[in-house]
Design a protein around this motif. Structure first.
Motif, PDB file in Angstrom:
ATOM      1  N   CYS A  75     -65.500  18.412 -61.771  1.00  0.00           N
ATOM      2  CA  CYS A  75     -66.182  18.310 -63.065  1.00  0.00           C
ATOM      3  C   CYS A  75     -65.605  17.212 -63.944  1.00  0.00           C
ATOM      4  O   CYS A  75     -66.329  16.607 -64.745  1.00  0.00           O
ATOM      5  CB  CYS A  75     -66.139  19.645 -63.809  1.00  0.00           C
ATOM      6  N   VAL A  78     -67.242  13.951 -63.180  1.00  0.00           N
ATOM      7  CA  VAL A  78     -68.626  13.896 -63.657  1.00  0.00           C
ATOM      8  C   VAL A  78     -68.673  13.522 -65.129  1.00  0.00           C
ATOM      9  O   VAL A  78     -69.478  12.695 -65.556  1.00  0.00           O
ATOM     10  CB  VAL A  78     -69.320  15.265 -63.444  1.00  0.00           C
ATOM     11  N   GLN A  79     -67.792  14.107 -65.938  1.00  0.00           N
ATOM     12  CA  GLN A  79     -67.837  13.921 -67.373  1.00  0.00           C
ATOM     13  C   GLN A  79     -67.230  12.591 -67.774  1.00  0.00           C
ATOM     14  O   GLN A  79     -66.124  12.260 -67.403  1.00  0.00           O
ATOM     15  CB  GLN A  79     -67.087  15.050 -68.077  1.00  0.00           C
ATOM     16  N   VAL A 138     -73.139  21.848 -70.973  1.00  0.00           N
ATOM     17  CA  VAL A 138     -72.593  20.829 -70.070  1.00  0.00           C
ATOM     18  C   VAL A 138     -72.411  21.364 -68.657  1.00  0.00           C
ATOM     19  O   VAL A 138     -72.934  20.792 -67.689  1.00  0.00           O
ATOM     20  CB  VAL A 138     -71.251  20.291 -70.620  1.00  0.00           C
ATOM     21  N   TRP A 139     -71.698  22.468 -68.516  1.00  0.00           N
ATOM     22  CA  TRP A 139     -71.429  22.975 -67.166  1.00  0.00           C
ATOM     23  C   TRP A 139     -72.646  23.651 -66.549  1.00  0.00           C
ATOM     24  O   TRP A 139     -72.750  23.731 -65.320  1.00  0.00           O
ATOM     25  CB  TRP A 139     -70.229  23.912 -67.190  1.00  0.00           C
ATOM     26  N   ARG A 141     -75.724  22.359 -67.058  1.00  0.00           N
ATOM     27  CA  ARG A 141     -76.458  21.163 -66.636  1.00  0.00           C
ATOM     28  C   ARG A 141     -75.872  20.562 -65.361  1.00  0.00           C
ATOM     29  O   ARG A 141     -76.601  20.078 -64.491  1.00  0.00           O
ATOM     30  CB  ARG A 141     -76.442  20.128 -67.764  1.00  0.00           C
ATOM     31  N   GLU A 142     -74.549  20.600 -65.237  1.00  0.00           N
ATOM     32  CA  GLU A 142     -73.897  20.039 -64.051  1.00  0.00           C
ATOM     33  C   GLU A 142     -73.911  20.995 -62.861  1.00  0.00           C
ATOM     34  O   GLU A 142     -73.528  20.611 -61.757  1.00  0.00           O
ATOM     35  CB  GLU A 142     -72.453  19.655 -64.388  1.00  0.00           C
ATOM     36  N   GLY A 143     -74.360  22.237 -63.083  1.00  0.00           N
ATOM     37  CA  GLY A 143     -74.523  23.176 -61.992  1.00  0.00           C
ATOM     38  C   GLY A 143     -73.324  24.038 -61.677  1.00  0.00           C
ATOM     39  O   GLY A 143     -73.327  24.783 -60.688  1.00  0.00           O
ATOM     40  N   TYR A 144     -72.286  23.983 -62.513  1.00  0.00           N
ATOM     41  CA  TYR A 144     -71.112  24.815 -62.256  1.00  0.00           C
ATOM     42  C   TYR A 144     -71.313  26.261 -62.711  1.00  0.00           C
ATOM     43  O   TYR A 144     -70.710  27.180 -62.155  1.00  0.00           O
ATOM     44  CB  TYR A 144     -69.878  24.233 -62.950  1.00  0.00           C
ATOM     45  N   ARG A 165     -73.338  24.324 -57.869  1.00  0.00           N
ATOM     46  CA  ARG A 165     -72.322  23.300 -57.619  1.00  0.00           C
ATOM     47  C   ARG A 165     -70.946  23.921 -57.403  1.00  0.00           C
ATOM     48  O   ARG A 165     -70.132  23.403 -56.627  1.00  0.00           O
ATOM     49  CB  ARG A 165     -72.278  22.296 -58.768  1.00  0.00           C
ATOM     50  N   GLU A 169     -68.663  23.099 -54.104  1.00  0.00           N
ATOM     51  CA  GLU A 169     -67.363  22.431 -54.151  1.00  0.00           C
ATOM     52  C   GLU A 169     -66.187  23.339 -53.801  1.00  0.00           C
ATOM     53  O   GLU A 169     -65.140  22.853 -53.383  1.00  0.00           O
ATOM     54  CB  GLU A 169     -67.142  21.816 -55.534  1.00  0.00           C
TER      55      GLU A 169
END
Length: 219
Positions: A75, A78-79, A138-139, A141-144, A165, A169
């Motif tokens: 992550c 990504v950020q 944020v997380w 949107r990023e799929g975490y 995600r 991972e």
């Protein structure tokens, strides 16, 4: 001294460079080399729990170390193109709470837990920013993380789950091994910086706006 070693290890993490026992002694500790075992152990615990960065020894003979994302979570890459202070430590905490609550946890229980380590909805933190935005936007949107309404709740209540995600991972098995690895005391007393003292600027490794953080609780 612990804070100085944490800062040094974070610079190595950003630069993707290895370090060594000799370098840590001569660069960080200098005249306090006899304190190395205690300082090193506290520094790697702090960098693991707060920032989600794991320190691994890759050459036991020469004592060469590398710094890598804990549990494979990317992550921080990504950020902001990998800039800013690492936030994976908080993501590990949230994913662990979900796992320990049978794979889904009410939002109010997340905030109750995070309040205990100094994170509050609507209050900006020098490392993690505004935590509700980080978790629910944020997380997600990023799929975490997944953030969804609890079925049939009225008024509406929400809960968190692992996102796709996170499963891609890492794994629940790795998390269980991690939770067994870190001491219960260390996990409960999450050494979160308080954001009042100033962290020295990292030469291009940390963005200037994010380079202010207090590592005093790691001392």
């Amino acid at each position: 001294m612990v804070a100085d070693m944490v800062k040094f290890l974070l610079r190595k993490y950003r630069a993707k460079e290895p370090t060594s026992y000799a370098e840590l002694l001569n660069t960080v500790l200098r005249d306090n080399q006899d304190l190395y075992p205690v300082v090193f152990c506290q520094a790697i615990e702090c960098i693991l729990l707060v920032f989600g960065v794991d320190v691994k020894e890759v050459d036991p003979r020469k004592h060469i170390y590398i710094t890598v994302p804990n549990l494979g979570l990317t992550c921080d890459a990504v950020q902001r193109g990998g800039q800013g202070l690492p936030k994976a430590g908080l993501l590990v905490v949230v994913l662990s709470l979900i796992l320990q609550n049978r794979d889904h946890i009410p939002e109010e229980e997340i905030w109750e837990a995070l309040n205990k380590i100094g994170l509050y909805v609507g209050r900006e933190h020098s490392i993690f920013g505004e935590p509700r935005e980080l978790l629910t936007q944020v997380w997600v949107r990023e799929g975490y993380l997944k953030y969804r309404q609890v079925s049939d709740s009225d008024p509406a209540r929400y809960e968190f789950l692992w996102g796709p995600r996170a499963f891609l991972e890492t794994s629940k098995e790795k998390f269980m091994e991690y939770l067994l690895r870190v001491s219960r005391r260390a996990f409960r007393s999450f050494p979160l910086p308080s954001a009042e003292a100033v962290m020295e600027e990292e030469e291009g490794a940390l963005s200037q706006s994010s380079s202010q953080a207090d590592l005093s609780l790691c001392d």
